[in-house]
Design a protein around this motif. Structure first.
Motif, PDB file in Angstrom:
ATOM      1  N   CYS A 166     102.088  23.589  43.958  1.00  0.00           N
ATOM      2  CA  CYS A 166     103.212  23.126  44.777  1.00  0.00           C
ATOM      3  C   CYS A 166     103.398  21.608  44.736  1.00  0.00           C
ATOM      4  O   CYS A 166     104.491  21.117  45.001  1.00  0.00           O
ATOM      5  N   ARG A 167     102.328  20.888  44.440  1.00  0.00           N
ATOM      6  CA  ARG A 167     102.403  19.430  44.331  1.00  0.00           C
ATOM      7  C   ARG A 167     101.582  19.017  43.116  1.00  0.00           C
ATOM      8  O   ARG A 167     100.526  19.595  42.847  1.00  0.00           O
ATOM      9  N   TYR A 168     102.081  18.007  42.415  1.00  0.00           N
ATOM     10  CA  TYR A 168     101.422  17.567  41.194  1.00  0.00           C
ATOM     11  C   TYR A 168     101.772  16.101  40.990  1.00  0.00           C
ATOM     12  O   TYR A 168     102.914  15.763  40.708  1.00  0.00           O
ATOM     13  N   SER A 169     100.794  15.237  41.161  1.00  0.00           N
ATOM     14  CA  SER A 169     101.066  13.802  41.136  1.00  0.00           C
ATOM     15  C   SER A 169     101.288  13.271  39.720  1.00  0.00           C
ATOM     16  O   SER A 169     100.859  13.874  38.727  1.00  0.00           O
ATOM     17  N   ASN A 170     101.947  12.116  39.654  1.00  0.00           N
ATOM     18  CA  ASN A 170     102.176  11.463  38.363  1.00  0.00           C
ATOM     19  C   ASN A 170     100.864  11.136  37.663  1.00  0.00           C
ATOM     20  O   ASN A 170     100.754  11.279  36.453  1.00  0.00           O
ATOM     21  N   PHE A 171      99.876  10.672  38.427  1.00  0.00           N
ATOM     22  CA  PHE A 171      98.582  10.335  37.827  1.00  0.00           C
ATOM     23  C   PHE A 171      97.991  11.567  37.141  1.00  0.00           C
ATOM     24  O   PHE A 171      97.504  11.491  36.017  1.00  0.00           O
ATOM     25  N   GLU A 172      98.044  12.708  37.813  1.00  0.00           N
ATOM     26  CA  GLU A 172      97.501  13.941  37.236  1.00  0.00           C
ATOM     27  C   GLU A 172      98.307  14.361  36.016  1.00  0.00           C
ATOM     28  O   GLU A 172      97.745  14.832  35.019  1.00  0.00           O
ATOM     29  N   ALA A 173      99.617  14.216  36.072  1.00  0.00           N
ATOM     30  CA  ALA A 173     100.465  14.571  34.933  1.00  0.00           C
ATOM     31  C   ALA A 173     100.079  13.753  33.702  1.00  0.00           C
ATOM     32  O   ALA A 173      99.966  14.292  32.598  1.00  0.00           O
ATOM     33  N   LYS A 174      99.832  12.466  33.890  1.00  0.00           N
ATOM     34  CA  LYS A 174      99.430  11.611  32.768  1.00  0.00           C
ATOM     35  C   LYS A 174      98.032  11.969  32.281  1.00  0.00           C
ATOM     36  O   LYS A 174      97.784  12.012  31.079  1.00  0.00           O
ATOM     37  N   LEU A 175      97.115  12.213  33.205  1.00  0.00           N
ATOM     38  CA  LEU A 175      95.745  12.563  32.840  1.00  0.00           C
ATOM     39  C   LEU A 175      95.704  13.856  32.025  1.00  0.00           C
ATOM     40  O   LEU A 175      95.030  13.945  31.001  1.00  0.00           O
ATOM     41  N   ALA A 176      96.436  14.852  32.462  1.00  0.00           N
ATOM     42  CA  ALA A 176      96.430  16.159  31.799  1.00  0.00           C
ATOM     43  C   ALA A 176      97.403  16.246  30.629  1.00  0.00           C
ATOM     44  O   ALA A 176      97.319  17.162  29.818  1.00  0.00           O
ATOM     45  N   GLY A 177      98.346  15.320  30.567  1.00  0.00           N
ATOM     46  CA  GLY A 177      99.350  15.379  29.511  1.00  0.00           C
ATOM     47  C   GLY A 177     100.371  16.475  29.728  1.00  0.00           C
ATOM     48  O   GLY A 177     100.937  17.001  28.781  1.00  0.00           O
ATOM     49  N   LEU A 178     100.592  16.820  30.997  1.00  0.00           N
ATOM     50  CA  LEU A 178     101.560  17.861  31.342  1.00  0.00           C
ATOM     51  C   LEU A 178     102.645  17.289  32.235  1.00  0.00           C
ATOM     52  O   LEU A 178     102.360  16.534  33.164  1.00  0.00           O
ATOM     53  N   ASP A 179     103.861  17.662  31.971  1.00  0.00           N
ATOM     54  CA  ASP A 179     104.975  17.246  32.807  1.00  0.00           C
ATOM     55  C   ASP A 179     104.963  18.047  34.105  1.00  0.00           C
ATOM     56  O   ASP A 179     104.645  19.243  34.103  1.00  0.00           O
ATOM     57  N   ARG A 180     105.299  17.411  35.181  1.00  0.00           N
ATOM     58  CA  ARG A 180     105.338  18.058  36.498  1.00  0.00           C
ATOM     59  C   ARG A 180     106.180  19.330  36.464  1.00  0.00           C
ATOM     60  O   ARG A 180     105.822  20.345  37.056  1.00  0.00           O
ATOM     61  N   LYS A 181     107.302  19.303  35.749  1.00  0.00           N
ATOM     62  CA  LYS A 181     108.189  20.470  35.672  1.00  0.00           C
ATOM     63  C   LYS A 181     107.505  21.667  35.011  1.00  0.00           C
ATOM     64  O   LYS A 181     107.839  22.810  35.300  1.00  0.00           O
ATOM     65  N   GLN A 182     106.555  21.402  34.103  1.00  0.00           N
ATOM     66  CA  GLN A 182     105.820  22.479  33.431  1.00  0.00           C
ATOM     67  C   GLN A 182     104.838  23.168  34.369  1.00  0.00           C
ATOM     68  O   GLN A 182     104.431  24.289  34.109  1.00  0.00           O
ATOM     69  N   VAL A 183     104.444  22.481  35.419  1.00  0.00           N
ATOM     70  CA  VAL A 183     103.330  22.913  36.250  1.00  0.00           C
ATOM     71  C   VAL A 183     103.772  23.515  37.587  1.00  0.00           C
ATOM     72  O   VAL A 183     103.218  24.528  38.025  1.00  0.00           O
ATOM     73  N   LEU A 184     104.753  22.915  38.219  1.00  0.00           N
ATOM     74  CA  LEU A 184     105.156  23.346  39.562  1.00  0.00           C
ATOM     75  C   LEU A 184     105.616  24.796  39.570  1.00  0.00           C
ATOM     76  O   LEU A 184     106.358  25.241  38.692  1.00  0.00           O
ATOM     77  N   GLY A 185     105.127  25.545  40.552  1.00  0.00           N
ATOM     78  CA  GLY A 185     105.486  26.940  40.721  1.00  0.00           C
ATOM     79  C   GLY A 185     104.649  27.918  39.915  1.00  0.00           C
ATOM     80  O   GLY A 185     104.768  29.123  40.088  1.00  0.00           O
ATOM     81  N   ARG A 186     103.793  27.412  39.053  1.00  0.00           N
ATOM     82  CA  ARG A 186     102.962  28.279  38.207  1.00  0.00           C
ATOM     83  C   ARG A 186     101.563  28.425  38.801  1.00  0.00           C
ATOM     84  O   ARG A 186     101.051  27.500  39.431  1.00  0.00           O
ATOM     85  N   PRO A 187     100.914  29.559  38.567  1.00  0.00           N
ATOM     86  CA  PRO A 187      99.542  29.754  39.059  1.00  0.00           C
ATOM     87  C   PRO A 187      98.593  28.732  38.415  1.00  0.00           C
ATOM     88  O   PRO A 187      98.433  28.714  37.190  1.00  0.00           O
ATOM     89  N   PHE A 188      98.003  27.891  39.236  1.00  0.00           N
ATOM     90  CA  PHE A 188      97.228  26.772  38.711  1.00  0.00           C
ATOM     91  C   PHE A 188      95.993  27.215  37.929  1.00  0.00           C
ATOM     92  O   PHE A 188      95.792  26.818  36.794  1.00  0.00           O
ATOM     93  N   PHE A 189      95.143  28.015  38.535  1.00  0.00           N
ATOM     94  CA  PHE A 189      93.885  28.375  37.888  1.00  0.00           C
ATOM     95  C   PHE A 189      94.046  29.424  36.788  1.00  0.00           C
ATOM     96  O   PHE A 189      93.187  29.556  35.929  1.00  0.00           O
ATOM     97  N   VAL A 190      95.151  30.150  36.793  1.00  0.00           N
ATOM     98  CA  VAL A 190      95.375  31.202  35.802  1.00  0.00           C
ATOM     99  C   VAL A 190      96.132  30.681  34.581  1.00  0.00           C
ATOM    100  O   VAL A 190      95.800  31.024  33.445  1.00  0.00           O
ATOM    101  N   GLU A 191      97.126  29.823  34.797  1.00  0.00           N
ATOM    102  CA  GLU A 191      97.957  29.360  33.686  1.00  0.00           C
ATOM    103  C   GLU A 191      97.765  27.893  33.320  1.00  0.00           C
ATOM    104  O   GLU A 191      97.917  27.536  32.153  1.00  0.00           O
ATOM    105  N   ILE A 192      97.482  27.046  34.277  1.00  0.00           N
ATOM    106  CA  ILE A 192      97.451  25.600  34.028  1.00  0.00           C
ATOM    107  C   ILE A 192      96.044  25.098  33.721  1.00  0.00           C
ATOM    108  O   ILE A 192      95.838  24.369  32.757  1.00  0.00           O
ATOM    109  N   ALA A 193      95.081  25.465  34.538  1.00  0.00           N
ATOM    110  CA  ALA A 193      93.716  24.927  34.407  1.00  0.00           C
ATOM    111  C   ALA A 193      92.695  26.055  34.345  1.00  0.00           C
ATOM    112  O   ALA A 193      91.863  26.209  35.231  1.00  0.00           O
ATOM    113  N   ARG A 194      92.776  26.815  33.285  1.00  0.00           N
ATOM    114  CA  ARG A 194      91.829  27.930  33.135  1.00  0.00           C
ATOM    115  C   ARG A 194      90.381  27.451  33.073  1.00  0.00           C
ATOM    116  O   ARG A 194      89.470  28.187  33.428  1.00  0.00           O
TER     117      ARG A 194
END
Length: 128
Positions: free
Chosen positions: A37-65
């Protein structure tokens, strides 16, 4: 707000996105269904993922397995299931796109706050 501040979970809950974006560590807000539901700019840069790619998606299942395990993801599930407060810091190594990054994680969950928060602060390693 300092990464180790005692009242950080409540501060994050009240802060707007621009305040969270000014922090020098990554902030991920996760709802009861595990969605990001929230994803900071710092995290987006660290992970190399755009906020739009991440918001609304299951974090532990799809984003950070790489964090969908007993050390991180399961602790959030257990805290929610038992209505317990979770405030833990652990050193961890993130694996993403064939790279590893040593980080300090802070896991924050409270039954009286809707979002759980996962904070990510890179650990500086000496050059070899």
């Amino acid at each position: 707000m300092d990464f180790s501040a005692e009242d950080l979970h409540r501060w994050l809950d009240a802060a707007d996105d621009s305040e969270i974006d000014r922090l020098d560590y990554g902030v991920i807000g996760i709802d009861a269904e595990g969605k990001t539901c929230r994803y900071s700019n710092f995290e987006a840069k660290l992970a190399g993922l755009d906020r739009k790619q991440v918001l609304g998606r299951p974090f532990f299942v799809e984003i950070a397995r790489c964090m969908n395990n007993g050390l991180v993801g399961r602790r959030f599930l257990d805290a929610r299931a038992h209505g317990e407060v979770l405030d833990a810091q652990i050193d961890y190594v993130l694996a993403f796109r064939s790279q590893t990054t040593p980080v300090r994680l802070r896991l924050l969950a409270r039954p009286d706050i809707l979002l759980d928060y996962l904070l990510v602060r890179p650990i500086a390693t000496p050059r070899q």
